[in-house]
Design a protein around this motif. Structure first.
Motif, short mmCIF file in Angstrom:
data_model
loop_
_atom_site.label_atom_id
_atom_site.label_comp_id
_atom_site.label_asym_id
_atom_site.label_seq_id
_atom_site.Cartn_x
_atom_site.Cartn_y
_atom_site.Cartn_z
N UNK A 185 0.84 -1.20 0.00
CA UNK A 185 0.00 0.00 0.00
C UNK A 185 0.87 1.25 0.00
N UNK A 186 1.97 1.21 0.78
CA UNK A 186 2.89 2.35 0.83
C UNK A 186 3.49 2.60 -0.55
N UNK A 187 3.90 1.51 -1.22
CA UNK A 187 4.47 1.65 -2.56
C UNK A 187 3.45 2.22 -3.54
N UNK A 188 2.22 1.72 -3.47
CA UNK A 188 1.19 2.22 -4.39
C UNK A 188 0.88 3.69 -4.12
N UNK A 189 0.84 4.07 -2.84
CA UNK A 189 0.60 5.47 -2.51
C UNK A 189 1.72 6.35 -3.06
N UNK A 190 2.96 5.88 -2.89
CA UNK A 190 4.08 6.64 -3.42
C UNK A 190 4.02 6.73 -4.93
N UNK A 191 3.62 5.62 -5.58
CA UNK A 191 3.52 5.62 -7.04
C UNK A 191 2.44 6.59 -7.51
N UNK A 192 1.32 6.66 -6.80
CA UNK A 192 0.26 7.60 -7.16
C UNK A 192 0.72 9.03 -6.97
N UNK A 193 1.41 9.29 -5.86
CA UNK A 193 1.92 10.64 -5.63
C UNK A 193 2.92 11.05 -6.71
N UNK A 194 3.77 10.10 -7.09
CA UNK A 194 4.74 10.40 -8.15
C UNK A 194 4.03 10.65 -9.48
N UNK A 195 3.00 9.83 -9.78
CA UNK A 195 2.25 10.03 -11.03
C UNK A 195 1.56 11.39 -11.04
N UNK A 196 0.98 11.77 -9.91
CA UNK A 196 0.31 13.08 -9.83
C UNK A 196 1.30 14.21 -10.05
N UNK A 197 2.48 14.07 -9.45
CA UNK A 197 3.52 15.10 -9.60
C UNK A 197 4.00 15.17 -11.06
N UNK A 198 4.20 13.98 -11.67
CA UNK A 198 4.66 13.95 -13.06
C UNK A 198 3.65 14.58 -14.00
N UNK A 199 2.38 14.22 -13.83
CA UNK A 199 1.38 14.72 -14.75
C UNK A 199 1.13 16.21 -14.54
N UNK A 200 1.28 16.69 -13.31
CA UNK A 200 1.13 18.12 -13.05
C UNK A 200 2.21 18.92 -13.78
N UNK A 201 3.41 18.34 -13.91
CA UNK A 201 4.49 19.03 -14.59
C UNK A 201 4.48 18.78 -16.09
#
Length: 350
Positions: A185-201
């Motif tokens: 779950x921690x890995x998936x949360x981190x992956x979602x946060x990273x995806x959100x950051x990537x797509x925002x940029x």
């Protein structure tokens, strides 16, 4: 003296080997040891499997442990008594399920007995406490399938040590599964946060390149735009590009003035963008454009974000440059919900 000896010799065998029925605490303890470790492990693994991505390796691990725990519980309750004469809990408690005449209960009867325990539960648990008042300490299930639980000599094997090992193994598996689940779950949360950051940029830049092209660089711009689209969206994009080429290519440039990430997972994202742009290269005929679009993105196998769909939410408004204070007429535009007509590519600052 002789009379006393004769009386002892004449004592009926039944008096010497009187039947002893299992007490309620012994039965409850045996049932708990037989069932609770398996139920606890199955429940834990089921909950962890629900919170894990279906089909992932960790999901298969949780499912496999859950299946093994269920099989072990069923084998202990129904197969082991037919082979060894005991379940683990009954061996520790020194009790055994028998028929009314004292014969060993076979696997089919034990299975029916466990199913009949549903009646003990359905009667508001009255059936489970019925042995406290029954002279032969029987539950409703025992009465239904004609079984008894009797006190017998415990097996010679060290079953208490085996029971301790099983309880420890159950606790370790449960704790290990919980740790793996938290890690996943921690890995998936981190992956979602990273995806959100990537797509925002990256999202605004991708849409700008998708919708921008130059008269002199149109071939390269269109090829770049196609590489930014998914396989499903690319044919629609190519069709739009062909329509632009037939109508006559002119400089077309967009830039995102505002954007917001609507949703994101590690492989999919959606973004709302407010766009401004200009069409043409002659200052006297230059047209300015504003539009609002929704862009849905998917991550490719090589880790690049690509546009899956591009939907117009607010009709593009296009006005021609003119004297200060002059109103800019709006040009025809596709209705909301239709894909943006102008093909992609290029970038801001062109």
């Amino acid at each position: 003296m002789t009379a006393l000896l004769d009386a002892a010799l004449d004592t009926p065998p039944a008096a010497k080997d009187a039947v002893r029925y299992a007490s309620w605490p012994a039965r409850a303890g045996a049932l708990a040891l037989d069932v609770l470790p398996g139920v606890a492990l199955i429940t834990t693994m089921a909950l962890l499997a629900v919170t894990t991505t279906h089909g992932s390796w960790l999901w298969w691990v949780f499912t496999a442990v859950m299946a093994l725990a269920a099989m072990a519980t069923f084998a202990n309750r129904w197969l082991a008594p037919a082979i060894t004469g005991w379940t683990l809990g009954r061996a520790v408690a020194g009790i055994r399920v028998t028929t009314a005449d004292g014969a060993a209960a076979g696997s089919p009867r034990l299975l029916l007995r466990d199913l009949a325990h549903l009646l003990d539960t359905a009667s508001l648990l009255v059936g489970w406490f019925w042995p406290l008042g029954d002279k032969r300490h029987r539950t409703f299930a025992d009465l239904l399938v004609r079984t008894e639980v009797r006190v017998v000599d415990a097996p010679q094997a060290n079953v208490r040590r085996l029971a301790a090992v099983i309880l420890i193994a159950t606790a370790v598996l449960g704790a290990g599964g919980a740790g793996l689940g938290y890690w996943q779950v921690y890995r998936e949360d981190r992956a979602v946060e990273q995806a959100r950051s990537e797509i925002a940029q990256q999202g605004p830049r991708i849409v700008e390149q998708l919708l921008s092209y130059g008269q002199q660089t149109v071939v390269d711009d269109f090829a770049k735009a196609q590489s930014l689209a998914t396989d499903q969206y690319r044919p629609q994009l190519v069709q739009q590009q062909q329509a632009v080429q037939k109508a006559g290519v002119t400089d077309n440039e967009y830039w995102a003035v505002s954007s917001a990430v609507l949703s994101a997972t590690k492989d999919h994202a959606a973004m709302l963008l407010a766009l401004q742009g200009q069409r043409g290269s002659d200052p006297n005929t230059l047209k300015f454009i504003t539009a609002t679009v929704r862009a849905d993105f998917e991550k490719s196998r090589d880790g690049r974000w690509q546009v899956a769909t591009l939907t117009v939410l607010k009709k593009p408004l296009m006005g021609q440059a003119g004297p200060p204070g002059a109103a800019a007429p709006a040009a025809p535009a596709p209705p909301p919900g239709r894909p943006a007509p102008a093909p992609p590519n290029g970038g801001p600052g062109r």
